[in-house]
Structures are given as structure tokens and as C-alpha cells.
Design an enzyme around this catalytic site. Structure first.
Site, short mmCIF file in Angstrom:
data_model
loop_
_atom_site.label_atom_id
_atom_site.label_comp_id
_atom_site.label_asym_id
_atom_site.label_seq_id
_atom_site.Cartn_x
_atom_site.Cartn_y
_atom_site.Cartn_z
N ASP A 10 81.64 -75.68 -13.17
CA ASP A 10 82.39 -74.60 -12.52
C ASP A 10 83.52 -74.18 -13.44
O ASP A 10 83.87 -74.89 -14.40
CB ASP A 10 82.95 -75.07 -11.17
N SER A 11 84.11 -73.04 -13.13
CA SER A 11 85.26 -72.58 -13.91
C SER A 11 86.53 -73.31 -13.53
O SER A 11 87.52 -73.26 -14.27
CB SER A 11 85.46 -71.07 -13.71
N GLY A 43 86.78 -63.78 -13.56
CA GLY A 43 86.92 -62.39 -13.15
C GLY A 43 87.64 -61.53 -14.16
O GLY A 43 87.55 -60.29 -14.11
N CYS A 74 79.10 -72.24 -9.11
CA CYS A 74 80.00 -71.08 -9.23
C CYS A 74 79.18 -69.82 -9.00
O CYS A 74 78.24 -69.55 -9.75
CB CYS A 74 80.63 -71.07 -10.61
N ASN A 75 79.52 -69.07 -7.95
CA ASN A 75 78.80 -67.83 -7.66
C ASN A 75 78.95 -66.81 -8.76
O ASN A 75 77.98 -66.15 -9.15
CB ASN A 75 79.30 -67.23 -6.34
N THR A 76 80.17 -66.65 -9.28
CA THR A 76 80.42 -65.63 -10.30
C THR A 76 79.55 -65.87 -11.53
O THR A 76 78.94 -64.94 -12.07
CB THR A 76 81.90 -65.61 -10.68
N CYS A 189 82.15 -68.29 -2.83
CA CYS A 189 82.83 -68.89 -3.99
C CYS A 189 83.06 -70.35 -3.62
O CYS A 189 83.56 -70.64 -2.51
CB CYS A 189 84.17 -68.20 -4.26
N THR A 190 82.68 -71.26 -4.49
CA THR A 190 82.78 -72.68 -4.14
C THR A 190 84.21 -73.16 -3.99
O THR A 190 84.45 -74.23 -3.44
CB THR A 190 82.04 -73.54 -5.19
N HIS A 191 85.18 -72.38 -4.47
CA HIS A 191 86.59 -72.72 -4.25
C HIS A 191 86.97 -72.57 -2.76
O HIS A 191 87.82 -73.30 -2.27
CB HIS A 191 87.50 -71.80 -5.06
#
Length: 267
Positions: A10-11, A43, A74-76, A189-191
Site C-alpha cells: 500500500d502507499s 493522488g 490499495c484501490n488507487t 480506500c483501504t485507509h
């Protein structure tokens, strides 16, 4: 393969929601959690540059860690790069994270569904294709939040968050239309699941918040089961679960957070 680790990517810290579920389903596995904090937030990137960055980074990660499977938590990133990763590394297993639009369309009673995501996920054609395929009979509102991922990072690091800021970010998800109300919000978003309690508290009315973490973990398990059919399964993890930061400079608060999730931070 059964002795190879699972790579969780993930980011930021959002992928920890998926790691938590994966450990429940796969307690005998070793996990390597990669945080691309040097590039956070995604983003702010132009799509071609981010795509090139992720492909190059995964080339290095797969060579270094030789994982059995990589979970893009991470969706993005997933909506941008998952197809390219599978084409570039065809012999490796990848699990992506995409907005849970299909289950939302199946569960909604009002027909009003909101997808709460990052602006990057909102603008992807991948996301719109999911809506066209699975939610034609629903009114789906795409809500791109510029602040929620950062708020989640702050909350996980410091233990508190500005509830009014959370309220402002989720407010566009709630629609009233001809006596019907939004009844499902997809956390794309996994956050965001880290802020779920604050979202429930500040929401104007109750909704079903869909967290994809368990489904992602189950998909990883099913792919591993298929790849390991007939192989030995009673093994012990080879080494500790670790957290790796692409910046190489995690601060004390982040190290403490990772330790709380049972991860040893390494350089």
C-alpha cells in the site's frame, strides 16, 4: 510456494486493514508489508508516471522478496496498475483491491449507493466500468475525498482525528431522492475503515459501510489454495513479519504502529 511470504502493498497504513484479515485466515503465513511512503499520496501523481513507478518498484520487490502472492491493498494503485502488473509478471499471482460495487448493488434496498474513494479511484475508467457492469439499476454517486486517507494516517499515528473534518468529507455520500435515502457507502480506500467508527458517529443517518478487507484476504487465500493443491501445508513461517518503507525513514510513531500490528520494521 508454501514457504514463500505474502507481500502486502500500500502507499500508506491502509493495507493494515487487509493484513489484519489475512492473518486471521492464514495464521501460518509470513507477511511482508510494503509501504510506498516515498510516493504517498498517489493522488498527487499523473497516471503515466505512477504506472511506470509502480511497475519498476514491483520489479524490485518481486526480485528481492520472492513472494508467493502480492496483494495490492490499495484501490488507487489497483485500478491503475493491476492489469499491467499481470501482463508484466505473468508467472506471479496478484490480488487487486477494487471498489465493492457488485456487493453494494446486491445489498441496497433504496437503490442509492455511494462510493467513497480517493480522487484517483473516482476518475478511473476501471471504476466506471464496474458500475456499468454491476450497478445499472442503482444510482451510484462517486465521492472523491482529498483528505480522508491523510486523516486516517494521522489517526493511526496519533490516536485522534478531527471529527468535523471527517463529517465534511463523508457528507456528499448522503443523498435523499424522492423519499429514498442512501443506504450503502462503499469504502473504496483501504485507509478508510480505520475511520469507520468516526464515520458512523458523524453520519446524518445509519448506512451499511462496506469494508472490502475480508473479501480481499479470502481471494488471496483461494488463489494460494489453488496454486498449492497437493503441496505440504503444515509449515512454520520462515522469519518474522516485517514492514518495509520505500523512504527508508519511518519515524518513531510509525515504527510503534507497525510493532502494534506485529511487524518488525527493517531498512
Amino acid at each position: 510456494m508454501s514457504e514463500q511470504p505474502i507481500l502486502m502493498f500500500d502507499s500508506g497504513v491502509g493495507g493494515l486493514t487487509v493484513l489484519r484479515e489475512a492473518r486471521v485466515l492464514m495464521p501460518d503465513r509470513r507477511f511482508i508489508y510494503i509501504t510506498d511512503d516515498a510516493a504517498f499520496p498517489y493522488g498527487n501523481w499523473e497516471e503515466p508516471a505512477l504506472l511506470a513507478h509502480l511497475l519498476a518498484l514491483f520489479g524490485e520487490l518481486l526480485e528481492r522478496y520472492r513472494p508467493a502472492i502480492s496483494v495490492i491493498a490499495c484501490n488507487t494503485a489497483s485500478t491503475l496498475v493491476i492489469d499491467a502488473l499481470r501482463e508484466t509478471f505473468p508467472s506471479h499471482l496478484f490480488v487487486g483491491t477494487v471498489p465493492a460495487i457488485k456487493p453494494a448493488a446486491e445489498r441496497t434496498r433504496s437503490g442509492l449507493v455511494s462510493v467513497l474513494a480517493t480522487p484517483g479511484t473516482v476518475k478511473r475508467q476501471y471504476t466506471r466500468d464496474l458500475i456499468a457492469k454491476w450497478a445499472q439499476k442503482c444510482h451510484v454517486r462517486l465521492v472523491g475525498s482529498t483528505a480522508l486517507a491523510g486523516l486516517a494516517e494521522v489517526y493511526m499515528r496519533d490516536g485522534f482525528v478531527d471529527e468535523e473534518a471527517v463529517r465534511a468529507e463523508i457528507a456528499p455520500c448522503f443523498i435523499e431522492q424522492d423519499g429514498r435515502f442512501t443506504d450503502i457507502v462503499v469504502l473504496a480506500c483501504t485507509h478508510y475503515p480505520f475511520l469507520a467508527n468516526r464515520m458512523r458517529k458523524t453520519a446524518p443517518w445509519p448506512v451499511d459501510w462496506i469494508d472490502p478487507a475480508e473479501a480481499i484476504a479470502r481471494r488471496a487465500l483461494s488463489l494460494l489454495d489453488g496454486a498449492q493443491a497437493g503441496s505440504r501445508r503444515d509449515f512454520a513461517p520462515n522469519g518474522p513479519d516485517i514492514a518495509v518503507f520505500t523512504s527508508g525513514k519511518p519515524d518513531h510513531a510509525i515504527r510503534r504502529l507497525m510493532q502494534g500490528f506485529g511487524l518488525t520494521t527493517v531498512s
